[in-house]
Write a protein that holds these residues in place. Structure first.
Motif, PDB file in Angstrom:
ATOM      1  N   ARG A 142       0.870  -1.181   0.000  1.00 34.39           N
ATOM      2  CA  ARG A 142       0.000   0.000   0.000  1.00 34.39           C
ATOM      3  C   ARG A 142       0.903   1.227   0.000  1.00 34.39           C
ATOM      4  N   ALA A 143       0.941   1.900  -1.131  1.00 33.62           N
ATOM      5  CA  ALA A 143       1.841   3.040  -1.290  1.00 33.62           C
ATOM      6  C   ALA A 143       1.053   4.320  -1.488  1.00 33.62           C
ATOM      7  N   GLY A 144       1.763   5.450  -1.429  1.00 35.14           N
ATOM      8  CA  GLY A 144       1.110   6.723  -1.680  1.00 35.14           C
ATOM      9  C   GLY A 144       0.729   6.879  -3.137  1.00 35.14           C
ATOM     10  N   ALA A 145       1.521   6.256  -4.016  1.00 41.39           N
ATOM     11  CA  ALA A 145       1.269   6.296  -5.458  1.00 41.39           C
ATOM     12  C   ALA A 145       1.933   5.092  -6.097  1.00 41.39           C
ATOM     13  N   ALA A 146       1.397   4.650  -7.219  1.00 42.08           N
ATOM     14  CA  ALA A 146       1.934   3.476  -7.900  1.00 42.08           C
ATOM     15  C   ALA A 146       3.382   3.671  -8.335  1.00 42.08           C
ATOM     16  N   ALA A 147       3.790   4.906  -8.552  1.00 45.14           N
ATOM     17  CA  ALA A 147       5.165   5.185  -8.956  1.00 45.14           C
ATOM     18  C   ALA A 147       6.172   4.798  -7.881  1.00 45.14           C
ATOM     19  N   ASP A 148       5.704   4.615  -6.654  1.00 45.52           N
ATOM     20  CA  ASP A 148       6.596   4.276  -5.543  1.00 45.52           C
ATOM     21  C   ASP A 148       6.857   2.778  -5.420  1.00 45.52           C
ATOM     22  N   TYR A 149       6.148   1.961  -6.198  1.00 44.75           N
ATOM     23  CA  TYR A 149       6.223   0.511  -6.037  1.00 44.75           C
ATOM     24  C   TYR A 149       7.600  -0.086  -6.360  1.00 44.75           C
ATOM     25  N   ALA A 150       8.207   0.352  -7.460  1.00 44.41           N
ATOM     26  CA  ALA A 150       9.325  -0.361  -8.079  1.00 44.41           C
ATOM     27  C   ALA A 150      10.473  -0.717  -7.134  1.00 44.41           C
ATOM     28  N   PRO A 199       3.636  -5.039   8.825  1.00 42.98           N
ATOM     29  CA  PRO A 199       4.746  -5.618   9.586  1.00 42.98           C
ATOM     30  C   PRO A 199       5.950  -5.989   8.718  1.00 42.98           C
ATOM     31  N   LEU A 200       5.710  -6.252   7.446  1.00 40.41           N
ATOM     32  CA  LEU A 200       6.801  -6.572   6.521  1.00 40.41           C
ATOM     33  C   LEU A 200       7.346  -5.317   5.851  1.00 40.41           C
ATOM     34  N   ILE A 201       6.456  -4.499   5.310  1.00 38.62           N
ATOM     35  CA  ILE A 201       6.880  -3.336   4.522  1.00 38.62           C
ATOM     36  C   ILE A 201       7.419  -2.218   5.406  1.00 38.62           C
ATOM     37  N   GLY A 207      10.463   6.525   2.948  1.00 39.13           N
ATOM     38  CA  GLY A 207      11.870   6.862   3.033  1.00 39.13           C
ATOM     39  C   GLY A 207      12.676   5.944   3.927  1.00 39.13           C
ATOM     40  N   GLY A 208      12.065   4.882   4.414  1.00 43.49           N
ATOM     41  CA  GLY A 208      12.763   3.946   5.286  1.00 43.49           C
ATOM     42  C   GLY A 208      13.804   3.130   4.552  1.00 43.49           C
TER      43      GLY A 208
END
Length: 221
Positions: free
Chosen positions: A26-34, A189-191, A197-198
């Motif tokens: 679950r990201a803020g935007a799909a661009a953050d997935y990669a 718990p995984l992500i 920015g972690g």
């Protein structure tokens, strides 16, 4: 369950069987997935669930898919309607996950040859999803019942395959697998803070621990 349902059930993928961990993103935007997907893959996770609660998930699906090795399957989760299900299938999702039991979605995925994991908590919901042709049922939220619930389900439903999700920590994985889960599904718990920015190094360490725990737990089942 009738014979026709059993015949149309899509089996779990080799990716999931080889590594019984589903990473929920679950990201803020799909661009953050990669970068997160790449890190999870390096740690050995082979099943990635992209959620429709992340803006742009379907629109960016093909671009992400083209950058990921073929041995990693990319599915779409948080599917709550037939419109979303059909759009995810059209986009090329390797599997679908729902938070609810909608037998029409299950049947549509089975007909399309796409593995599907419908969510439910009660025996009635879980059996309905399984009887409709689910690849496995998603026990959600799993933390409210605990690993022993799987054994209770397999009394009246001996063939049912279960993937627990919701509130499962890395330290809980082994118990769920030993209890007979097909796989485990983990999000926060995984992500952790990887999308904020972690450290990706820390993410890889968590993912490696999750994979090891799942494989060890399965041996004990």
């Amino acid at each position: 369950m009738n014979t026709r349902t059993a015949e149309r059930r899509v089996p779990p993928s080799q990716a999931l069987l080889s590594c019984p961990v589903v990473a929920v993103l679950r990201a803020g935007a799909a661009a953050d997935y990669a970068p997160v997907v790449e890190t999870l893959g390096e740690a050995g996770i082979r099943s990635i669930e992209l959620t429709l609660s992340t803006p742009g998930t379907l629109e960016g699906f093909n671009k992400l898919r083209s950058t990921i090795p073929d041995e990693i399957e990319i599915g779409v989760g948080t599917v709550t309607s037939m419109v979303q299900a059909l759009a995810a299938i059209e986009a090329g999702a390797d599997f679908l996950v729902t938070p609810v039991t909608d037998t029409a979605i299950v049947e549509a995925c089975a007909a399309a040859g796409v593995p599907v994991y419908p969510g439910g908590l009660t025996p009635t919901e879980l059996h309905a999803g399984w009887a409709a042709g689910a690849t496995a049922v998603k026990l959600f939220p799993a933390s409210t019942v605990g690993p022993g619930y799987i054994g209770q389900l397999k009394g009246p439903f001996p063939g049912i395959q279960v993937v627990p999700s919701g509130g499962i920590g890395i330290e809980d994985i082994g118990s769920w697998m030993a209890a007979g889960a097909l796989a485990v599904s983990l999000g926060g718990p995984l992500i952790g803070d990887a999308f904020k920015g972690g450290s990706l190094t820390a993410l890889k360490e968590r993912a490696t621990s999750a994979v090891e725990a799942a494989l060890e737990g399965r041996v004990q089942s």
